[in-house]
Design an enzyme around this catalytic site. Structure first.
Site: not given
Length: 144
Positions: A74, A76, A102, A105
């Site tokens: 992801h 992040e 999410c 993260c």
């Protein structure tokens, strides 16, 4: 730079994402300096989603559920890795991200010492919101 400029950088990062469902970009800013940037992209030396398809689409998985079934790292996570690979700090920084994180993260951002997250689009993950609140990480919805 101001909040709008940092969010614009996150949006630029998102454009290079190879995700078939949601292009996400993130930048981490510490003391007015961008220390890391990333987007959602498959791991190095692994097949890209655009080439092999999306597991989440194929299985009909709803947003906010079973995030572990995603081929991509992801945005992040990649922003944190980018900063660390360059020897830059993230603790005490602010993460500007195109989409609310999410839970996976959120946990990484908490443990990395991020103090605030500025996001543009919401994401249906109540546990992420709860954990960020418990940890005292400020969650700020960006409005143009």
């Amino acid at each position: 730079m101001n909040m709008t400029n940092y969010m614009h950088l996150a949006e630029i990062a998102a454009q290079d994402s190879n995700c078939l469902r949601r292009k996400v970009g993130a930048v981490i800013v510490l003391d007015g300096v961008v220390t890391g940037a990333g987007n959602n992209f498959s791991p190095v030396n692994c097949h890209q989603c655009k080439d092999v398809g999306c597991i989440r689409i194929e299985k009909g998985i709803k947003s906010g559920e079973q995030q572990q079934l995603c081929r991509a790292v992801h945005a992040e996570q990649n922003a944190i890795l980018d900063a660390l690979n360059e020897g830059d700090a993230v603790r005490g920084g602010i993460c500007y991200v195109t989409h609310q994180p999410c839970v996976i993260c959120a946990k990484l951002l908490i443990n990395a010492g991020i103090t605030a997250i500025v996001y543009k689009e919401s994401y249906p993950d109540e546990l992420a919101i709860k954990l960020l609140s418990e940890a005292g990480v400020e969650l700020i919805e960006y409005k143009e």
